[in-house]
Scaffold this motif. Structure first.
Motif, PDB file in Angstrom:
ATOM      1  N   PHE A  17       0.910  -1.336   0.061  1.00 42.79           N
ATOM      2  CA  PHE A  17      -0.047  -0.022  -0.019  1.00 42.79           C
ATOM      3  C   PHE A  17       0.740   1.134   0.074  1.00 42.79           C
ATOM      4  O   PHE A  17       0.502   2.289  -0.863  1.00 42.79           O
ATOM      5  N   VAL A  18       1.810   1.382   0.893  1.00 38.89           N
ATOM      6  CA  VAL A  18       2.689   2.608   1.013  1.00 38.89           C
ATOM      7  C   VAL A  18       3.465   2.517  -0.520  1.00 38.89           C
ATOM      8  O   VAL A  18       3.628   3.786  -0.876  1.00 38.89           O
ATOM      9  N   LEU A  19       4.025   1.482  -0.968  1.00 41.39           N
ATOM     10  CA  LEU A  19       4.784   1.733  -2.112  1.00 41.39           C
ATOM     11  C   LEU A  19       3.966   2.467  -3.239  1.00 41.39           C
ATOM     12  O   LEU A  19       4.259   3.115  -4.161  1.00 41.39           O
ATOM     13  N   ALA A  20       2.582   1.849  -3.260  1.00 39.69           N
ATOM     14  CA  ALA A  20       1.737   2.291  -4.360  1.00 39.69           C
ATOM     15  C   ALA A  20       1.510   3.910  -4.433  1.00 39.69           C
ATOM     16  O   ALA A  20       1.501   4.452  -5.563  1.00 39.69           O
ATOM     17  N   LEU A  21       1.697   4.531  -3.329  1.00 39.97           N
ATOM     18  CA  LEU A  21       1.498   5.994  -3.250  1.00 39.97           C
ATOM     19  C   LEU A  21       2.565   6.855  -3.912  1.00 39.97           C
ATOM     20  O   LEU A  21       2.554   7.875  -4.424  1.00 39.97           O
ATOM     21  N   SER A  22       3.733   6.070  -4.023  1.00 37.88           N
ATOM     22  CA  SER A  22       4.749   6.706  -4.737  1.00 37.88           C
ATOM     23  C   SER A  22       5.423   6.285  -6.068  1.00 37.88           C
ATOM     24  O   SER A  22       6.193   6.689  -6.662  1.00 37.88           O
ATOM     25  N   GLU A  23       4.739   5.295  -6.449  1.00 38.40           N
ATOM     26  CA  GLU A  23       5.021   4.394  -7.659  1.00 38.40           C
ATOM     27  C   GLU A  23       3.903   4.669  -8.645  1.00 38.40           C
ATOM     28  O   GLU A  23       2.625   4.160  -8.611  1.00 38.40           O
ATOM     29  N   SER A  24       3.952   5.814  -9.648  1.00 40.68           N
ATOM     30  CA  SER A  24       2.805   5.796 -10.650  1.00 40.68           C
ATOM     31  C   SER A  24       2.742   4.410 -11.491  1.00 40.68           C
ATOM     32  O   SER A  24       1.678   4.440 -11.967  1.00 40.68           O
ATOM     33  N   ARG A  25       3.686   3.706 -11.640  1.00 36.69           N
ATOM     34  CA  ARG A  25       3.624   2.364 -12.345  1.00 36.69           C
ATOM     35  C   ARG A  25       2.308   1.600 -11.676  1.00 36.69           C
ATOM     36  O   ARG A  25       1.903   0.643 -12.300  1.00 36.69           O
ATOM     37  N   THR A  26       1.969   1.648 -10.507  1.00 39.16           N
ATOM     38  CA  THR A  26       0.985   1.064  -9.749  1.00 39.16           C
ATOM     39  C   THR A  26      -0.341   1.416 -10.149  1.00 39.16           C
ATOM     40  O   THR A  26      -1.443   0.734  -9.706  1.00 39.16           O
ATOM     41  N   GLU A  27      -0.586   2.633 -10.756  1.00 41.58           N
ATOM     42  CA  GLU A  27      -1.960   3.246 -10.917  1.00 41.58           C
ATOM     43  C   GLU A  27      -2.523   2.351 -12.264  1.00 41.58           C
ATOM     44  O   GLU A  27      -2.010   1.807 -12.912  1.00 41.58           O
ATOM     45  N   SER A  28      -3.977   2.277 -11.786  1.00 44.00           N
ATOM     46  CA  SER A  28      -4.793   1.316 -12.881  1.00 44.00           C
ATOM     47  C   SER A  28      -4.317  -0.017 -12.743  1.00 44.00           C
ATOM     48  O   SER A  28      -4.496  -0.628 -13.870  1.00 44.00           O
ATOM     49  N   GLN A  29      -3.995  -0.275 -11.744  1.00 41.78           N
ATOM     50  CA  GLN A  29      -3.531  -1.748 -11.602  1.00 41.78           C
ATOM     51  C   GLN A  29      -4.130  -2.412 -10.265  1.00 41.78           C
ATOM     52  O   GLN A  29      -4.365  -2.018  -9.558  1.00 41.78           O
ATOM     53  N   THR A  30      -4.315  -3.890 -10.521  1.00 38.09           N
ATOM     54  CA  THR A  30      -4.936  -4.652  -9.547  1.00 38.09           C
ATOM     55  C   THR A  30      -3.948  -5.788  -9.299  1.00 38.09           C
ATOM     56  O   THR A  30      -3.360  -6.164 -10.115  1.00 38.09           O
ATOM     57  N   TYR A  31      -3.542  -5.955  -8.122  1.00 38.30           N
ATOM     58  CA  TYR A  31      -2.488  -6.889  -7.430  1.00 38.30           C
ATOM     59  C   TYR A  31      -3.182  -7.831  -6.380  1.00 38.30           C
ATOM     60  O   TYR A  31      -3.700  -7.272  -5.516  1.00 38.30           O
ATOM     61  N   SER A  32      -3.055  -9.161  -6.755  1.00 33.22           N
ATOM     62  CA  SER A  32      -3.530 -10.040  -5.680  1.00 33.22           C
ATOM     63  C   SER A  32      -2.328 -10.448  -5.016  1.00 33.22           C
ATOM     64  O   SER A  32      -1.244 -10.745  -5.529  1.00 33.22           O
ATOM     65  N   LEU A  33      -2.686 -10.186  -3.710  1.00 34.15           N
ATOM     66  CA  LEU A  33      -1.348 -10.462  -2.674  1.00 34.15           C
ATOM     67  C   LEU A  33      -1.622 -11.640  -2.172  1.00 34.15           C
ATOM     68  O   LEU A  33      -2.427 -11.941  -1.105  1.00 34.15           O
ATOM     69  N   CYS A  34      -0.779 -12.802  -2.206  1.00 32.70           N
ATOM     70  CA  CYS A  34      -0.847 -14.033  -1.551  1.00 32.70           C
ATOM     71  C   CYS A  34       0.750 -14.404  -1.049  1.00 32.70           C
ATOM     72  O   CYS A  34       1.653 -13.819  -1.642  1.00 32.70           O
ATOM     73  N   GLY A  35       0.704 -15.153  -0.096  1.00 37.43           N
ATOM     74  CA  GLY A  35       2.099 -15.479   0.330  1.00 37.43           C
ATOM     75  C   GLY A  35       2.708 -16.496  -0.655  1.00 37.43           C
ATOM     76  O   GLY A  35       1.993 -16.752  -1.551  1.00 37.43           O
ATOM     77  N   PRO A  36       3.931 -16.847  -0.501  1.00 43.14           N
ATOM     78  CA  PRO A  36       4.734 -17.656  -1.004  1.00 43.14           C
ATOM     79  C   PRO A  36       4.244 -19.134  -1.214  1.00 43.14           C
ATOM     80  O   PRO A  36       4.737 -19.998  -2.094  1.00 43.14           O
ATOM     81  N   GLN A  37       3.402 -19.675  -0.277  1.00 42.29           N
ATOM     82  CA  GLN A  37       2.802 -20.941  -0.250  1.00 42.29           C
ATOM     83  C   GLN A  37       1.502 -21.250  -0.108  1.00 42.29           C
ATOM     84  O   GLN A  37       0.612 -20.332   0.004  1.00 42.29           O
ATOM     85  N   ARG A  38       1.344 -22.208  -1.000  1.00 46.25           N
ATOM     86  CA  ARG A  38      -0.202 -22.934  -0.984  1.00 46.25           C
ATOM     87  C   ARG A  38      -0.387 -23.914   0.063  1.00 46.25           C
ATOM     88  O   ARG A  38       0.326 -24.905   0.005  1.00 46.25           O
ATOM     89  N   LEU A  39      -1.085 -23.620   1.148  1.00 48.03           N
ATOM     90  CA  LEU A  39      -1.084 -24.377   2.347  1.00 48.03           C
ATOM     91  C   LEU A  39      -2.653 -25.044   2.447  1.00 48.03           C
ATOM     92  O   LEU A  39      -3.535 -24.111   2.458  1.00 48.03           O
ATOM     93  N   SER A  40      -2.608 -26.178   2.847  1.00 47.09           N
ATOM     94  CA  SER A  40      -3.853 -27.007   2.929  1.00 47.09           C
ATOM     95  C   SER A  40      -4.539 -26.406   4.293  1.00 47.09           C
ATOM     96  O   SER A  40      -3.682 -26.035   5.357  1.00 47.09           O
ATOM     97  N   TRP A  41      -5.831 -26.297   4.431  1.00 47.11           N
ATOM     98  CA  TRP A  41      -6.410 -26.095   5.996  1.00 47.11           C
ATOM     99  C   TRP A  41      -5.974 -26.604   6.919  1.00 47.11           C
ATOM    100  O   TRP A  41      -5.401 -26.297   8.100  1.00 47.11           O
ATOM    101  N   LYS A  42      -5.704 -28.043   6.629  1.00 40.89           N
ATOM    102  CA  LYS A  42      -4.922 -28.969   7.778  1.00 40.89           C
ATOM    103  C   LYS A  42      -3.882 -28.528   8.112  1.00 40.89           C
ATOM    104  O   LYS A  42      -3.376 -28.233   9.265  1.00 40.89           O
ATOM    105  N   GLU A  43      -3.104 -28.067   7.014  1.00 43.37           N
ATOM    106  CA  GLU A  43      -1.627 -27.823   7.368  1.00 43.37           C
ATOM    107  C   GLU A  43      -1.590 -26.469   8.203  1.00 43.37           C
ATOM    108  O   GLU A  43      -0.767 -26.307   8.955  1.00 43.37           O
ATOM    109  N   ILE A  44      -2.601 -25.419   7.727  1.00 45.49           N
ATOM    110  CA  ILE A  44      -2.462 -24.302   8.500  1.00 45.49           C
ATOM    111  C   ILE A  44      -2.908 -24.712   9.857  1.00 45.49           C
ATOM    112  O   ILE A  44      -2.259 -24.010  10.886  1.00 45.49           O
ATOM    113  N   LEU A  45      -3.886 -25.382  10.239  1.00 48.59           N
ATOM    114  CA  LEU A  45      -4.376 -25.647  11.575  1.00 48.59           C
ATOM    115  C   LEU A  45      -3.052 -26.482  12.397  1.00 48.59           C
ATOM    116  O   LEU A  45      -2.673 -26.141  13.617  1.00 48.59           O
ATOM    117  N   THR A  46      -2.298 -27.195  11.742  1.00 48.54           N
ATOM    118  CA  THR A  46      -1.514 -27.961  12.359  1.00 48.54           C
ATOM    119  C   THR A  46      -0.250 -27.040  12.637  1.00 48.54           C
ATOM    120  O   THR A  46       0.306 -27.234  13.884  1.00 48.54           O
TER     121      THR A  46
END
Length: 309
Positions: free
Chosen positions: A203-232
């Motif tokens: 969010f903070v970077l977007a305020l100072s970077e014009s290249r982020t204008e008219s852009q949509t970003y999906s923000l996901c962590g680097p791992q795909r974890l199952s519900w069971k793995e997360i609870l564990t």
């Protein structure tokens, strides 16, 4: 830069305020009466008292600022109390867009959510319609769609803290939800937890970077974890081994249909539906596009779960 923040006292808003201040920006927060104690740094933030539904308060909050960040979002609605997805996640955005135009605030950054769609749940639809309104506004916009967000909540609601409270600390076995009648791949649906500081940095970077204008970003962590793995992982972080059993989603949704109108019931029908859809990014290059490196989810990042509530 002076930045108006709508929803600045919540979990994400507090992290963004902290990073805005560190970057030399001046946050101005619209704060509901009675929530003043939740301001992250009250001596360094400007405060405007009022609700997002109050046009005069919105005008005061946006007057003289250069950008606005809209963060208000709820996981459950309670129409009998005037708390609705449409009111806070669509109408609130549209009203803020209108106020921004009147006040000459051209830069608008919106927190949406990963997985939204026009034909989804009321939560997903309201977020989708808010995005469409912003895209058509003529303002210089950026949209962020985080997956589930984790990190030190500092007394606020947060994904892992909520799961610890409602599931790991509960005496009953943890539910591994599954579709249909046969428990194939129970708890196998995947999420991509994203670290709160990484979301705030975007969010903070977007305020100072014009290249982020008219852009949509999906923000996901680097791992795909199952519900069971997360609870564990959450259980291990607090030194527990948790019994987990398959739980048919249809039965849980039936129970929720009776009780999810009450705040004490831990989950709604729509939350179960969205949870089992999974929450991972179909394209996972947003952090790379922003020049940021996302933080992995793991025990070493969950030490806050051991602090007294």
């Amino acid at each position: 830069m002076k930045v108006s923040i709508i929803g600045g006292t919540g979990f994400v808003g507090s992290a963004i305020c902290r990073q805005l201040l560190a970057a030399g920006h001046q946050p101005r927060l619209l704060v509901r009466p009675g929530r003043e104690h939740r301001i992250q740094d009250p001596d360094r933030c400007e405060v405007v008292a009022g609700e997002v539904s109050d046009p005069a308060a919105l005008e005061r909050c946006l007057a003289g600022t250069e950008a606005v960040i809209y963060l208000i979002g709820i996981l459950r609605e309670f129409p009998q109390r005037g708390i609705t997805f449409d009111g806070l996640q669509r109408v609130g955005v549209e009203d803020t867009i209108a106020a921004a135009k009147r006040q000459g605030v051209e830069r608008f950054v919106l927190m949406s959510a990963n997985g939204i769609r026009a034909d989804g749940t009321p939560y997903q639809r309201s977020k989708f319609l808010a995005e469409e309104a912003l895209k058509e506004s003529g303002l210089r916009w950026t949209i962020f769609r985080p997956s589930v967000i984790f990190g030190d909540p500092e007394g606020r609601m947060e994904f892992c803290s909520q799961l610890k409270k409602d599931i790991i600390d509960s005496p009953v076995p943890a539910p591994l939800f599954y579709s249909g009648l046969i428990p194939r791949n129970a708890g196998g649906f995947e999420l991509a937890p994203v670290f709160i500081d990484d979301v705030a940095a975007a969010f903070v970077l977007a305020l100072s970077e014009s290249r982020t204008e008219s852009q949509t970003y999906s923000l996901c962590g680097p791992q795909r974890l199952s519900w069971k793995e997360i609870l564990t992982t959450i259980a291990a972080a607090v030194g527990k081994t948790k019994l987990m059993l398959p739980a048919p989603a249809i039965a849980v949704k039936a129970t929720a249909s009776l009780f999810d109108r009450y705040a004490w019931f831990p989950i709604s029908r729509d939350q179960i539906e969205m949870l089992m859809e999974g929450n991972v990014c179909t394209e996972n290059d947003s952090f790379a596009r922003l020049g940021l490196v996302p933080t992995p989810f793991g025990i070493d990042r969950l030490d806050y779960l051991n602090r007294p509530a």
